[in-house]
Design a protein around this motif. Structure first.
Motif, PDB file in Angstrom:
ATOM      1  N   VAL A   6      52.906  38.824  42.289  1.00  0.00           N
ATOM      2  CA  VAL A   6      51.854  38.995  41.285  1.00  0.00           C
ATOM      3  C   VAL A   6      50.622  39.642  41.917  1.00  0.00           C
ATOM      4  N   ALA A   7      50.260  39.224  43.127  1.00  0.00           N
ATOM      5  CA  ALA A   7      49.099  39.803  43.805  1.00  0.00           C
ATOM      6  C   ALA A   7      49.317  41.287  44.081  1.00  0.00           C
ATOM      7  N   GLY A  52      29.009  31.832  41.523  1.00  0.00           N
ATOM      8  CA  GLY A  52      30.118  32.758  41.698  1.00  0.00           C
ATOM      9  C   GLY A  52      31.097  32.354  42.779  1.00  0.00           C
ATOM     10  N   ARG A  53      30.818  31.270  43.446  1.00  0.00           N
ATOM     11  CA  ARG A  53      31.649  30.849  44.579  1.00  0.00           C
ATOM     12  C   ARG A  53      32.389  29.545  44.335  1.00  0.00           C
ATOM     13  N   ASN A  54      31.939  28.779  43.355  1.00  0.00           N
ATOM     14  CA  ASN A  54      32.541  27.476  43.071  1.00  0.00           C
ATOM     15  C   ASN A  54      32.929  27.417  41.598  1.00  0.00           C
ATOM     16  N   PRO A  55      34.194  27.721  41.284  1.00  0.00           N
ATOM     17  CA  PRO A  55      34.621  27.749  39.889  1.00  0.00           C
ATOM     18  C   PRO A  55      34.374  26.428  39.166  1.00  0.00           C
ATOM     19  N   THR A  56      34.116  26.538  37.880  1.00  0.00           N
ATOM     20  CA  THR A  56      33.934  25.367  37.034  1.00  0.00           C
ATOM     21  C   THR A  56      35.291  24.733  36.757  1.00  0.00           C
ATOM     22  N   ASN A  57      35.296  23.622  36.051  1.00  0.00           N
ATOM     23  CA  ASN A  57      36.563  23.000  35.666  1.00  0.00           C
ATOM     24  C   ASN A  57      37.402  23.949  34.819  1.00  0.00           C
ATOM     25  N   ILE A  58      36.762  24.751  33.996  1.00  0.00           N
ATOM     26  CA  ILE A  58      37.505  25.752  33.206  1.00  0.00           C
ATOM     27  C   ILE A  58      38.200  26.715  34.156  1.00  0.00           C
ATOM     28  N   TYR A  63      45.412  29.660  35.240  1.00  0.00           N
ATOM     29  CA  TYR A  63      46.482  30.120  36.112  1.00  0.00           C
ATOM     30  C   TYR A  63      46.656  31.605  35.878  1.00  0.00           C
ATOM     31  N   PRO A  64      46.427  32.413  36.872  1.00  0.00           N
ATOM     32  CA  PRO A  64      46.027  32.051  38.225  1.00  0.00           C
ATOM     33  C   PRO A  64      44.592  31.530  38.267  1.00  0.00           C
ATOM     34  N   ARG A  65      44.278  30.767  39.304  1.00  0.00           N
ATOM     35  CA  ARG A  65      42.966  30.163  39.469  1.00  0.00           C
ATOM     36  C   ARG A  65      41.889  31.241  39.575  1.00  0.00           C
ATOM     37  N   VAL A  66      40.699  30.895  39.105  1.00  0.00           N
ATOM     38  CA  VAL A  66      39.551  31.776  39.225  1.00  0.00           C
ATOM     39  C   VAL A  66      39.182  31.881  40.702  1.00  0.00           C
ATOM     40  N   ARG A  91      44.989  41.921  33.031  1.00  0.00           N
ATOM     41  CA  ARG A  91      46.017  41.466  32.091  1.00  0.00           C
ATOM     42  C   ARG A  91      46.759  40.251  32.632  1.00  0.00           C
ATOM     43  N   PHE A  92      47.174  39.410  31.716  1.00  0.00           N
ATOM     44  CA  PHE A  92      47.966  38.226  32.027  1.00  0.00           C
ATOM     45  C   PHE A  92      47.225  37.242  32.929  1.00  0.00           C
ATOM     46  N   SER A  93      45.910  37.266  32.849  1.00  0.00           N
ATOM     47  CA  SER A  93      45.090  36.280  33.543  1.00  0.00           C
ATOM     48  C   SER A  93      43.974  35.895  32.584  1.00  0.00           C
TER      49      SER A  93
END
Length: 124
Positions: A6-7, A52-58, A63-66, A91-93
């Motif tokens: 995917v990457a 911008g460095r510590n993603p929220t719970n959202i 998936y994939p993770r922020v 796309r698809f994220s």
């Protein structure tokens, strides 16, 4: 294995999209970065976190993770590639494109702000 495939596809997609686009690249300065920070807080912080460095719970639940936008993985992207991702999304994220809601100048401001997150990480 899935993540690496995917990457690789994502990187190819971003590289291809950015290479086929022709953008006017404005000069960067502190005022552009500051304006980008304001846009980031309005449009991006709900997933990527206010810094911008510590993603929220959202962001953590996607998936994939922020991503941490100051990470080497993000900072390896060129400015045109970052611009393209912000404008078009992935796309698809969970990453939406902001090309319909922000002007190109505003997207450049956000690009410069994201780029500054890598600089801030190196200074710590």
């Amino acid at each position: 294995f899935e993540t690496s495939i995917v990457a690789a596809v994502r990187n190819w997609y971003i590289d291809k999209g950015a290479a086929q686009s022709h953008y006017r690249v404005p000069a960067t300065d502190a005022s552009e970065i500051s304006a980008g920070q304001g846009l980031f807080r309005m449009a991006c912080a709900s997933c990527h976190g206010t810094d911008g460095r510590n993603p929220t719970n959202i962001g953590k639940s996607m998936y994939p993770r922020v991503l941490d936008l100051g990470s080497p993985r993000v900072q390896r992207l060129s400015n045109p590639e970052l611009f393209w991702v912000i404008k078009n999304g992935i796309r698809f994220s969970g990453m939406p494109g902001f090309g319909n809601t922000l002007s190109d100048d505003e997207i450049w401001q956000a690009t410069y702000y994201v780029r500054s997150l890598g600089t801030a990480a190196r200074e710590k």
